[in-house]
Design a protein around this motif. Structure first.
Motif, mmCIF file in Angstrom:
data_model
loop_
_atom_site.group_PDB
_atom_site.id
_atom_site.type_symbol
_atom_site.label_atom_id
_atom_site.label_comp_id
_atom_site.label_asym_id
_atom_site.label_seq_id
_atom_site.Cartn_x
_atom_site.Cartn_y
_atom_site.Cartn_z
ATOM 1 N N ALA A 111 15.311 1.556 29.215
ATOM 2 C CA ALA A 111 16.736 1.203 29.190
ATOM 3 C C ALA A 111 17.282 1.106 27.770
ATOM 4 C CB ALA A 111 16.926 -0.128 29.918
ATOM 5 N N PRO A 112 18.590 1.319 27.606
ATOM 6 C CA PRO A 112 19.224 1.207 26.292
ATOM 7 C C PRO A 112 19.765 -0.211 26.065
ATOM 8 C CG PRO A 112 20.819 2.031 27.836
ATOM 9 C CD PRO A 112 19.573 1.713 28.634
ATOM 10 N N PHE A 113 20.314 -0.432 24.864
ATOM 11 C CA PHE A 113 20.814 -1.781 24.548
ATOM 12 C C PHE A 113 22.221 -2.014 25.077
ATOM 13 C CE2 PHE A 113 22.743 0.637 21.065
ATOM 14 C CZ PHE A 113 24.018 0.099 21.053
ATOM 15 N N LYS A 143 11.145 -1.263 31.352
ATOM 16 C CA LYS A 143 10.939 -1.539 29.929
ATOM 17 C C LYS A 143 12.324 -1.619 29.305
ATOM 18 C CE LYS A 143 10.762 0.889 26.386
ATOM 19 N NZ LYS A 143 11.696 -0.028 25.676
ATOM 20 N N ASP A 173 8.520 -0.809 22.991
ATOM 21 C CA ASP A 173 9.349 0.287 22.479
ATOM 22 C C ASP A 173 8.599 1.601 22.729
ATOM 23 O OD1 ASP A 173 11.504 1.483 21.226
ATOM 24 O OD2 ASP A 173 11.020 0.798 19.220
ATOM 25 N N PHE A 179 15.484 7.432 32.384
ATOM 26 C CA PHE A 179 15.734 7.091 30.980
ATOM 27 C C PHE A 179 17.229 7.064 30.739
ATOM 28 C CE2 PHE A 179 17.122 8.645 26.864
ATOM 29 C CZ PHE A 179 16.406 7.872 25.960
ATOM 30 N N VAL A 180 17.686 6.072 29.993
ATOM 31 C CA VAL A 180 19.074 6.063 29.515
ATOM 32 C C VAL A 180 19.022 5.711 28.041
ATOM 33 C CG1 VAL A 180 21.380 5.075 29.768
ATOM 34 C CG2 VAL A 180 19.939 5.364 31.784
ATOM 35 N N GLY A 181 19.570 6.573 27.205
ATOM 36 C CA GLY A 181 19.538 6.333 25.766
ATOM 37 C C GLY A 181 20.079 7.523 25.007
ATOM 38 N N SER A 182 19.675 7.653 23.759
ATOM 39 C CA SER A 182 20.244 8.680 22.896
ATOM 40 C C SER A 182 19.660 10.066 23.212
ATOM 41 C CB SER A 182 19.950 8.317 21.439
ATOM 42 O OG SER A 182 18.548 8.259 21.258
ATOM 43 N N VAL A 237 16.026 10.994 21.583
ATOM 44 C CA VAL A 237 14.920 10.328 22.286
ATOM 45 C C VAL A 237 14.817 10.881 23.714
ATOM 46 C CG1 VAL A 237 14.014 8.125 23.120
ATOM 47 C CG2 VAL A 237 15.082 8.234 20.876
ATOM 48 N N GLN A 242 19.519 10.328 31.142
ATOM 49 C CA GLN A 242 20.946 10.185 30.854
ATOM 50 C C GLN A 242 21.071 9.880 29.363
ATOM 51 O OE1 GLN A 242 21.724 8.519 35.357
ATOM 52 N NE2 GLN A 242 23.051 7.787 33.727
ATOM 53 N N ALA A 243 21.693 10.797 28.642
ATOM 54 C CA ALA A 243 21.592 10.746 27.183
ATOM 55 C C ALA A 243 22.938 10.522 26.494
ATOM 56 C CB ALA A 243 20.905 12.014 26.705
ATOM 57 N N CYS A 261 28.535 5.035 26.658
ATOM 58 C CA CYS A 261 28.297 6.481 26.685
ATOM 59 C C CYS A 261 29.530 7.201 27.209
ATOM 60 C CB CYS A 261 27.083 6.808 27.531
ATOM 61 S SG CYS A 261 27.352 6.499 29.267
ATOM 62 N N GLU A 317 27.872 11.686 17.706
ATOM 63 C CA GLU A 317 28.092 10.415 18.394
ATOM 64 C C GLU A 317 28.020 9.278 17.366
ATOM 65 O OE1 GLU A 317 25.062 8.966 21.234
ATOM 66 O OE2 GLU A 317 26.719 8.252 22.470
ATOM 67 N N PHE A 335 26.095 9.186 38.676
ATOM 68 C CA PHE A 335 26.583 9.103 37.300
ATOM 69 C C PHE A 335 26.148 10.405 36.651
ATOM 70 C CE2 PHE A 335 27.088 8.057 32.987
ATOM 71 C CZ PHE A 335 27.918 6.956 32.908
HETATM 72 P P1 NAD Z 1 17.624 4.779 22.305
HETATM 73 O O1 NAD Z 1 17.451 6.235 22.581
HETATM 74 O O2 NAD Z 1 17.386 4.302 20.927
HETATM 75 O O3 NAD Z 1 16.621 3.917 23.241
HETATM 76 C C1 NAD Z 1 16.598 4.053 24.637
HETATM 77 C C2 NAD Z 1 15.238 3.607 25.164
HETATM 78 O O4 NAD Z 1 14.235 4.518 24.729
HETATM 79 C C3 NAD Z 1 14.799 2.229 24.690
HETATM 80 O O5 NAD Z 1 14.197 1.556 25.780
HETATM 81 C C4 NAD Z 1 13.783 2.536 23.598
HETATM 82 O O6 NAD Z 1 12.813 1.509 23.451
HETATM 83 C C5 NAD Z 1 13.146 3.822 24.100
HETATM 84 N N1 NAD Z 1 12.616 4.697 23.050
HETATM 85 C C6 NAD Z 1 13.013 4.781 21.762
HETATM 86 N N2 NAD Z 1 12.320 5.747 21.121
HETATM 87 C C7 NAD Z 1 11.473 6.284 22.029
HETATM 88 C C8 NAD Z 1 10.517 7.344 21.978
HETATM 89 N N3 NAD Z 1 10.286 8.029 20.870
HETATM 90 N N4 NAD Z 1 9.841 7.647 23.095
HETATM 91 C C9 NAD Z 1 10.072 6.970 24.248
HETATM 92 N N5 NAD Z 1 10.991 5.975 24.362
HETATM 93 C C10 NAD Z 1 11.663 5.629 23.264
HETATM 94 O O7 NAD Z 1 19.091 4.393 22.823
HETATM 95 P P2 NAD Z 1 19.975 3.097 22.499
HETATM 96 O O8 NAD Z 1 20.394 3.124 21.077
HETATM 97 O O9 NAD Z 1 19.314 1.881 23.027
HETATM 98 O O10 NAD Z 1 21.240 3.383 23.430
HETATM 99 C C11 NAD Z 1 22.404 4.050 22.997
HETATM 100 C C12 NAD Z 1 22.418 5.477 23.477
HETATM 101 O O11 NAD Z 1 22.350 5.507 24.895
HETATM 102 C C13 NAD Z 1 23.693 6.222 23.111
HETATM 103 O O12 NAD Z 1 23.349 7.493 22.651
HETATM 104 C C14 NAD Z 1 24.448 6.310 24.442
HETATM 105 O O13 NAD Z 1 25.325 7.398 24.544
HETATM 106 C C15 NAD Z 1 23.315 6.431 25.405
HETATM 107 N N6 NAD Z 1 23.699 6.042 26.758
HETATM 108 C C16 NAD Z 1 23.825 7.012 27.690
HETATM 109 C C17 NAD Z 1 24.230 6.705 28.978
HETATM 110 C C18 NAD Z 1 24.380 7.778 30.017
HETATM 111 O O14 NAD Z 1 24.462 7.448 31.185
HETATM 112 N N7 NAD Z 1 24.422 9.050 29.641
HETATM 113 C C19 NAD Z 1 24.507 5.369 29.304
HETATM 114 C C20 NAD Z 1 24.355 4.383 28.333
HETATM 115 C C21 NAD Z 1 23.952 4.740 27.048
#
Ligand code: NAD
Length: 485
Positions: free
Chosen positions: A150-152, A176, A208, A226-229, A232, A250-251, A284, A385, A452
């Motif tokens: 999950a993301p922050f 996680k 992490d 996965f939701v994050g950048s 990653v 979901q990135a 996002c 972004e 979504f």
């Molecule tokens: P992030 O990519 O830094 O982290 C996301 C998750 O991945 C965390 O749990 C982190 O611990 C884990 N992670 C980090 N590095 C990793 C690696 N090398 N291998 C495996 N896991 C790893 O994202 P963030 O900064 O917490 O969240 C912000 C991002 O999330 C923004 O880019 C935003 O656009 C995106 N987001 C997307 C959506 C969507 O639905 N598309 C929704 C919410 C946020």
């Protein structure tokens, strides 16, 4: 290090202290204070969670769906009772305003509500007489252990996009959380503990990259949400695929908002402000680039600048605050760096959020609302972004020019058009390559019973989170062909 508690893992129905020596600080972004310490769990601890979830799966998948669903009726009740507490926790670790946090919890509850309908939602289908005296049916079966990285930015809602559906369909689950905002998950797991799910059905492991990799590489897990950048997300997608797992990734995003000359100026301006500055731009679905048609450009810019100047920045817990801080000192520095790069590239800084001061909060990570005019499509602020409260305005001469700019972006999370013309609205929805389209909507956020979506570099995989996609992601279709002699 300040003396605050170290967060525990929740494995096999028990709160367990981590043995890790790698411990990070969690800060309240409005005050800069350390509010918790979070362990980067060891490989063994992450493996313990995988083992517990696998052991629990054998019985949980045989628990009838109606019984599984009942846990979520109770979870909804508990979440309603603890609504304010859950929302306040989001504010304390994430910084968004209390109203935004309430919205987040509401969206999370809607996903819990979706899971209460699982007995009918996960039904398969059948056909009689596919050949003489032969019938055929599809049944949807749970697969095993799924996990969420999950993301922050939505520390409570994002885990709930997946956990209720995954578990109600009969899988077991490991969360996680983000190491930057792990405390809302603790609150959710206090409720999960109270609900008395059988041990091992739902587990929480802090960490992490290493914990994520253990989950990704283990033969004991079936799939990842996965939701994050985007950078990653790409790594996680590749690693999941190499290990033969399902993945919904979901990135990141860069969302464009097109304003046609026939748009309702006042209401459009309100929607644009909420889109760009809601959650301090850390959504996002946040609006990032306004494409303003020539005819409406000047009046729109004036309205937006006037409104940005009266936004009250502050601690999200205080009523009347419109915008909270960004998540970390690093995120603040990154946003300011974008502003400085854009200035060098020749963009016109109309509202400058760099030096915002919040009384009583000298150490908060605040950036004020920022507006750039005269932005060109190739500038950094129009392409990358930022994830901060920066609005960039590009003047366009035609719908076609706007479409070209949107199409050139590698991202495709969301895009909106503001117009009173059905023709333009339909064309936009038809032609724009973005997963979530808004027609006179600033934040096109699908409700729990819709997927979504996301396209291009904003999503990797096939089945999105939420809705029917979510149910299919967490189940395998099995075909049974029957003849009775
Ligand atoms: P992030 O990519 O830094 O982290 C996301 C998750 O991945 C965390 O749990 C982190 O611990 C884990 N992670 C980090 N590095 C990793 C690696 N090398 N291998 C495996 N896991 C790893 O994202 P963030 O900064 O917490 O969240 C912000 C991002 O999330 C923004 O880019 C935003 O656009 C995106 N987001 C997307 C959506 C969507 O639905 N598309 C929704 C919410 C946020």
């Amino acid at each position: 290090m300040v003396d605050v508690p170290v967060l525990k893992n929740y494995i096999n129905g028990e709160w367990i202290e981590s043995n890790s020596t790698d411990i990070r600080e969690v800060r309240n972004p409005a005050t800069g204070e350390v509010i918790a310490k979070v362990p980067m769990s060891t490989v063994e601890e992450t493996e313990d969670a995988i083992k517990a979830a696998n052991k629990a799966f054998a019985r949980w998948r045989r628990t009838i769906p109606v019984t599984r669903a009942r846990y979520f009726f109770e979870m909804k009740t508990l979440m309603e009772e603890k609504f304010e507490e859950l929302a306040r926790q989001v504010v304390i670790e994430n910084g968004k305003t209390i109203d935004e946090a309430r919205g987040e919890i509401r969206r999370g509850i809607e996903n819990v509500e979706l899971a209460t309908g699982i007995p009918s939602l996960m039904m398969g289908y059948n056909a009689e007489d596919v050949a003489v005296d032969i019938d055929e049916m599809v049944i949807r079966q749970p697969m095993g252990v799924f996990f969420c990285l999950a993301p922050f930015n939505f520390p409570s809602m994002v885990p709930l996009w997946f956990l209720p559906t995954a578990v109600a369909t009969g899988n077991t689950f490991i969360l996680k959380p983000s190491p930057i905002a792990p405390m809302s998950s603790m609150k959710l797991f206090e409720l999960i503990d109270e609900l008395g799910f059988p041990p091992g059905v739902i587990n929480l492991v802090h960490g992490d990259v290493d914990s994520a990799n253990t989950l990704l590489d283990s033969p004991g897990t079936k799939g990842v949400s996965f939701v994050g950048s985007t950078p990653v997300g790409r790594i996680v997608y590749e690693r999941a695929a190499a290990n033969g797992k399902r993945a919904q990734i979901q990135a990141g995003a860069k969302n464009f908002l097109l304003v046609m000359p026939d748009a309702d100026l006042e209401r459009t301006a309100s929607a644009l402000m909420t889109s760009c500055y809601g959650c301090a731009g850390e959504r996002c679905l946040a609006g990032a680039v306004i494409l303003a048609m020539d005819e409406i450009h000047d009046s729109l810019v004036k309205t937006l600048v006037d409104r940005a100047k009266i936004i009250r920045v502050g601690n999200g817990l205080e009523e009347g605050v419109h915008m909270g801080p960004v998540i970390t000192a690093k995120a603040k520095a990154r946003t300011i760096d974008f502003i400085e790069r854009a200035l060098k590239e020749g963009a016109n800084l109309l509202v400058d959020g760099r030096d915002v001061k919040v009384e009583g909060h000298p150490n908060g990570f605040f950036v004020g609302p920022t507006i750039f005019g005269d932005v060109k499509p190739d500038m950094c602020i129009a392409q990358e972004e930022i994830f901060g409260p920066v609005m960039s305005i590009i003047k366009v001469k035609s719908y076609e020019e706007a479409l070209k700019i949107i199409s050139a972006s590698p991202y495709g999370n969301a895009a909106s058009i503001f117009t009173s013309s059905g023709k333009w609205a339909r064309k936009f929805g038809y032609e724009v390559e973005a997963g979530n389209i808004g027609i006179n909507i600033g934040i096109a956020a699908p409700v729990a019973h819709f997927p979504f979506s996301g396209m291009k570099d904003s999503f990797f995989g096939d089945l999105h989170g939420q809705g029917k996609d979510g149910i299919r992601f967490f189940t395998e279709d099995k075909v049974v062909i029957t003849r009775w002699f």
